[in-house]
Design a protein around this motif. Structure first.
Motif, mmCIF file in Angstrom:
data_model
loop_
_atom_site.group_PDB
_atom_site.id
_atom_site.type_symbol
_atom_site.label_atom_id
_atom_site.label_comp_id
_atom_site.label_asym_id
_atom_site.label_seq_id
_atom_site.Cartn_x
_atom_site.Cartn_y
_atom_site.Cartn_z
ATOM 1 N N HIS A 47 34.926 -9.295 -15.231
ATOM 2 C CA HIS A 47 35.503 -8.460 -14.176
ATOM 3 C C HIS A 47 36.956 -8.849 -13.896
ATOM 4 N N ARG A 48 37.239 -10.148 -13.904
ATOM 5 C CA ARG A 48 38.630 -10.581 -13.705
ATOM 6 C C ARG A 48 39.522 -10.038 -14.811
ATOM 7 N N LEU A 165 34.794 -14.709 -7.152
ATOM 8 C CA LEU A 165 35.705 -13.618 -6.846
ATOM 9 C C LEU A 165 36.429 -13.087 -8.071
ATOM 10 N N SER A 166 36.596 -11.765 -8.106
ATOM 11 C CA SER A 166 37.361 -11.121 -9.174
ATOM 12 C C SER A 166 38.732 -10.653 -8.703
ATOM 13 N N PRO A 190 43.235 -12.305 -10.238
ATOM 14 C CA PRO A 190 44.385 -11.575 -9.706
ATOM 15 C C PRO A 190 44.428 -11.621 -8.180
ATOM 16 N N VAL A 191 45.659 -11.613 -7.669
ATOM 17 C CA VAL A 191 45.898 -11.730 -6.227
ATOM 18 C C VAL A 191 46.831 -10.607 -5.784
ATOM 19 N N ALA A 235 50.203 -15.445 -12.936
ATOM 20 C CA ALA A 235 50.996 -14.276 -13.355
ATOM 21 C C ALA A 235 50.353 -12.960 -12.941
ATOM 22 N N ASP A 236 49.112 -13.009 -12.439
ATOM 23 C CA ASP A 236 48.346 -11.787 -12.160
ATOM 24 C C ASP A 236 48.395 -11.439 -10.680
ATOM 25 N N THR A 237 49.613 -11.257 -10.157
ATOM 26 C CA THR A 237 49.770 -10.863 -8.765
ATOM 27 C C THR A 237 50.338 -9.452 -8.689
#
Length: 359
Positions: A47-48, A165-166, A190-191, A235-237
């Motif tokens: 899912h992430r 959490l995903s 991701p955030v 890097a996943d913001t």
């Protein structure tokens, strides 16, 4: 629901005018008591990666974070999650639906701080039971096949949930916090950083740039000891637009300005719109209008609009804490009801599918 973990014996009992300290189980202890199976661990990882693919433009689906403003009743939350899981399967070719499982709530002054803090809703603040109940509840949501999202408000609590959490939100009031930026730089999912309460995106842009870098910071390890934490950078913001004191910021002109601001800072234009808060004028029934406006922009070619967020529960509106409580109605911000939410998302999926098949 398993809620057998309790606070450890009182370590400090101070005079009446001083603070009281009660030890909690470490995040490692709680994870060992309520572990993830290998299959669920793999599911979270998948899912992430799906969320990352949407952020990077490799997956054309719309990301939708949807669920109660806050969870106060596990039974109604699981009923909602069951509904969402069935809908998610039906629209999976065009949308990735993520369950909003918010167990911490920021308060402007005082008030109920969420399930993790006060699970009995009576001011007893049984946080040991709250952490256990929250983790167990999120595990049950995972078992339904759903990705799970939350807002991480207290960095010390993050370690109790981070493997479940995903997607994670950092709220408008904490996006400016160095502590939360450091925390985000070490998260494995991701955030989304919300814009500041003034409606501007400078604070969130700074947060994304900060979180992308490695940090060394004070923290607590999985066994509960003070530690120096070294993070790799995240890097996943992306940016979450939620409006501000001067009104909404989801309209075409606002989105164009955000594009220009992000481009100037050399930050990828990856934008989610929160259909609630200032974008809806705090009227939960206006969320569909916001959603449809943003969807229309996306259908007309703005692929930087990667997703939306909706506050939704079994029944619309909200209610004050008290007795008796209405089943399936929010005790914090007002929510859209499930029937309206389902109709909104099914219509959107039909529109996305029509565009996809015509190309």
């Amino acid at each position: 629901m398993n809620s057998s973990v309790s606070a450890l014996p009182l370590s400090t009992l101070s005079p009446a005018n001083e603070s009281l300290t009660l030890r909690l189980p470490s995040s490692l202890q709680l994870k060992q008591q309520l572990p993830l199976t290998h299959a669920l661990t793999q599911q979270v990882a998948a899912h992430r990666q799906a969320v990352r693919a949407i952020l990077d433009g490799h997956d054309s689906r719309l990301l939708v974070i949807v669920g109660p403003c806050s969870i106060h009743d596990p039974e109604s939350a699981l009923e909602y999650a069951g509904n969402l899981a069935r809908l998610a399967a039906d629209v999976s070719e065009d949308m990735l639906l993520v369950m909003r499982a918010y167990v911490e709530k920021p308060r402007t002054t005082v008030g109920w701080k969420g399930l993790a803090y006060d699970p009995h809703l009576d001011g007893s603040d049984d946080m040991a039971a709250g952490l256990t109940l929250s983790r167990d509840l999120m595990r049950e949501m995972l078992q339904l096949g759903l990705p799970v999202a939350t807002e991480l408000l207290q960095p010390m609590a993050a370690g109790y949930f981070d493997d479940l959490l995903s997607w994670v939100a950092i709220g408008a009031r904490t996006t400016e916090s160095q502590i939360h930026r450091e925390m985000a730089s070490g998260l494995s999912m991701p955030v989304g950083f919300k814009n500041g309460t003034d409606g501007g995106v400078t604070v969130a842009s700074d947060a994304m740039r900060s979180a992308a870098h490695p940090h060394r910071h004070f923290g607590v390890d999985s066994q509960g000891h003070p530690a120096i934490i070294q993070t790799p950078g995240n890097a996943d913001t992306h940016l979450v637009l939620r409006g501000g004191h001067h009104g909404p910021n989801y309209d075409r002109a606002s989105i164009a300005k955000v594009h220009a601001d992000l481009t100037k800072l050399k930050i990828p234009a990856r934008i989610m719109v929160d259909c609630s808060h200032a974008n809806s004028g705090k009227d939960p029934l206006r969320q569909p209008a916001v959603f449809n406006d943003v969807l229309e922009q996306r259908l007309h070619g703005d692929r930087s609009l990667i997703g939306m967020m909706i506050e939704s529960h079994l029944f619309e509106g909200c209610q004050p804490l008290g007795s008796p409580l209405k089943y399936g109605v929010s005790v914090t911000d007002g929510c859209l009801g499930w029937s309206s939410t389902e109709a909104l998302l099914r219509r959107a999926a039909d529109q996305l599918r029509a565009q996809r098949t015509s190309q």
